[in-house]
Design a protein around this motif. Structure first.
Motif, PDB file in Angstrom:
ATOM      1  N   TYR A   1       5.591   2.402  -4.334  1.00 42.26           N
ATOM      2  CA  TYR A   1       5.343   1.442  -5.413  1.00 42.26           C
ATOM      3  C   TYR A   1       5.279   0.016  -4.850  1.00 42.26           C
TER       4      TYR A   1
ATOM      5  N   LEU B   1       3.524  -2.768  -7.048  1.00 43.88           N
ATOM      6  CA  LEU B   1       4.165  -2.533  -8.339  1.00 43.88           C
ATOM      7  C   LEU B   1       5.609  -3.018  -8.365  1.00 43.88           C
TER       8      LEU B   1
ATOM      9  N   ILE C   1       6.647   1.939 -14.907  1.00 45.82           N
ATOM     10  CA  ILE C   1       5.665   2.487 -13.962  1.00 45.82           C
ATOM     11  C   ILE C   1       5.531   3.989 -14.181  1.00 45.82           C
TER      12      ILE C   1
ATOM     13  N   THR D   1      -2.375   3.675  -9.957  1.00 44.09           N
ATOM     14  CA  THR D   1      -1.541   2.544  -9.562  1.00 44.09           C
ATOM     15  C   THR D   1      -2.311   1.223  -9.549  1.00 44.09           C
TER      16      THR D   1
ATOM     17  N   ALA E   1      -0.912  -1.889 -11.670  1.00 47.68           N
ATOM     18  CA  ALA E   1      -0.608  -3.191 -11.068  1.00 47.68           C
ATOM     19  C   ALA E   1      -1.137  -4.339 -11.932  1.00 47.68           C
TER      20      ALA E   1
ATOM     21  N   LEU F   1       0.899  -4.011 -15.615  1.00 41.54           N
ATOM     22  CA  LEU F   1       2.358  -4.086 -15.623  1.00 41.54           C
ATOM     23  C   LEU F   1       2.920  -5.360 -16.258  1.00 41.54           C
TER      24      LEU F   1
END
Length: 120
Positions: free
Chosen positions: A20, A25, A49, A59, A63, A66
């Motif tokens: 991550y 992240l 996440i 992901t 990103a 988030l």
């Protein structure tokens, strides 16, 4: 807190927490010795996440999204209007995947029906 404690509290392996971080992240502070130091808020961030991954987002999208989503008591909470566009795109991808799977299932059903007619 160190990575082991975050792993224990979040239920996510250390290896995945490092991944991550590689994907942008998570951004832990570092001690002078280079050890990761996580904040209390990172526990909720990892939960967020995981929830977004479970929703089928990759992901790269996570990103971007988030900062625009919260997570509370098992619920994702949108916090930015621009997030709706990405979610709508993800919904369309899911619909296309479901349609493809349904088509595949119909083909398999047809093959099974034919195999039943032919017999062993």
């Amino acid at each position: 807190m160190q990575i082991g404690e975050l792993a224990a509290r979040s239920g996510v392996p250390e290896r995945l927490l490092r991944y991550y971080e590689e994907r942008g992240l998570l951004a832990p502070d570092r001690t002078t010795a280079g050890r990761r130091r996580y904040q209390e808020s990172d526990v909720a961030r990892v939960d967020t996440i995981r929830a977004l991954l479970a929703a089928g987002l990759n992901t790269a999208n996570i990103a971007v999204m988030l900062p625009c989503v919260g997570y509370d008591a098992g619920r994702l909470l949108p916090q930015c209007p621009e997030m709706v566009t990405r979610l709508a795109r993800q919904r369309r991808r899911l619909d296309e995947s479901i349609a493809g799977l349904e088509h595949s299932r119909r083909l398999v059903d047809e093959l099974l029906a034919e195999a039943g007619r032919v017999g062993p």
